[in-house]
Design a protein around this motif. Structure first.
Motif, PDB file in Angstrom:
ATOM      1  N   SER A 121      14.616  46.375 -60.622  1.00  0.00           N
ATOM      2  CA  SER A 121      13.454  45.901 -59.677  1.00  0.00           C
ATOM      3  C   SER A 121      12.568  44.895 -60.277  1.00  0.00           C
ATOM      4  CB  SER A 121      11.980  47.191 -60.384  1.00  0.00           C
ATOM      5  OG  SER A 121      11.947  47.180 -61.254  1.00  0.00           O
ATOM      6  N   ASP A 122      13.032  43.972 -61.279  1.00  0.00           N
ATOM      7  CA  ASP A 122      12.300  42.711 -62.217  1.00  0.00           C
ATOM      8  C   ASP A 122      13.143  41.840 -62.666  1.00  0.00           C
ATOM      9  OD1 ASP A 122      10.904  40.711 -62.094  1.00  0.00           O
ATOM     10  OD2 ASP A 122       9.393  41.114 -62.754  1.00  0.00           O
ATOM     11  N   PRO A 123      14.348  41.199 -61.585  1.00  0.00           N
ATOM     12  CA  PRO A 123      15.513  40.248 -62.719  1.00  0.00           C
ATOM     13  C   PRO A 123      15.250  39.421 -64.179  1.00  0.00           C
ATOM     14  CG  PRO A 123      15.474  40.091 -60.070  1.00  0.00           C
ATOM     15  CD  PRO A 123      14.684  40.380 -60.406  1.00  0.00           C
ATOM     16  N   ARG A 124      13.626  39.087 -63.913  1.00  0.00           N
ATOM     17  CA  ARG A 124      12.899  38.224 -65.003  1.00  0.00           C
ATOM     18  C   ARG A 124      13.218  38.798 -65.861  1.00  0.00           C
ATOM     19  NH1 ARG A 124       7.185  36.467 -63.874  1.00  0.00           N
ATOM     20  NH2 ARG A 124       7.580  38.731 -63.261  1.00  0.00           N
ATOM     21  N   THR A 125      12.669  40.101 -65.928  1.00  0.00           N
ATOM     22  CA  THR A 125      13.042  40.738 -67.312  1.00  0.00           C
ATOM     23  C   THR A 125      13.939  41.213 -68.068  1.00  0.00           C
ATOM     24  OG1 THR A 125      13.345  42.974 -65.824  1.00  0.00           O
ATOM     25  CG2 THR A 125      11.445  42.077 -66.962  1.00  0.00           C
TER      26      THR A 125
END
Length: 167
Positions: A121-125
């Protein structure tokens, strides 16, 4: 009757002294000054309100603080003050706390499985999950099994990468 003469039944206007005009104006000014003095001297004074400026904390540079903490952990492990296994735990806590403070992601409360699930859901992680994945085995296994000392430089690099590149 002559052209320039005035009949006797008419009288010339009486000339008044100039002091009467001055006296009338002075009395008028005195009355105005009296009312002004009464109004100004008898009205309630407005209280002086001292406005306190709210205390505003100095802005923090979380990135610099976290990088300094990573450096401190590195020095402690290299000096031998802290075992490499504990250094991995401190690195994990530092990067998780940093991400939690600068974003809406509660990384400080998430386990590795949660972080991996968050990547969808959040590729930054992704860098955070990869860093924690490197730090987990040495942090929870025994010193020999987890090869904590051997993997510590990689964990340091990943921790620094997370802190410097997080947006």
């Amino acid at each position: 009757m002559r052209a320039g003469s005035v009949p006797e039944e008419f009288q010339q206007p009486l000339a008044h002294s100039g002091w009467w005009l001055v006296l009338a104006l002075a009395l008028l000014a005195a009355v105005v000054l009296y009312y002004l003095a009464v109004i100004l001297l008898t009205r309630k004074r407005r209280p002086v309100v001292e406005v306190e400026t709210p205390w505003v904390p100095e802005p923090r540079d979380l990135r610099a603080e976290s990088l300094a903490e990573i450096d401190r952990i590195e020095r402690a492990v290299h000096r031998g003050d802290v075992p490499a296994r504990v250094g991995h735990q401190h690195l994990s806590r530092t990067v998780r706390d940093y991400v939690a403070e600068v974003s809406q992601i509660p990384a400080d409360k998430m386990v590795l499985a949660d972080l991996k699930a968050t990547v969808r859901s959040d590729p930054r992680t992704r860098p955070l999950a990869m860093a924690v994945e490197v730090m987990y085995p040495p942090a929870f296994a025994s010193e020999e099994e987890g090869k904590a000392a051997e993997r510590f430089p990689e964990a340091l690099g990943r921790a620094r990468q997370v802190v410097t590149t997080w947006t």
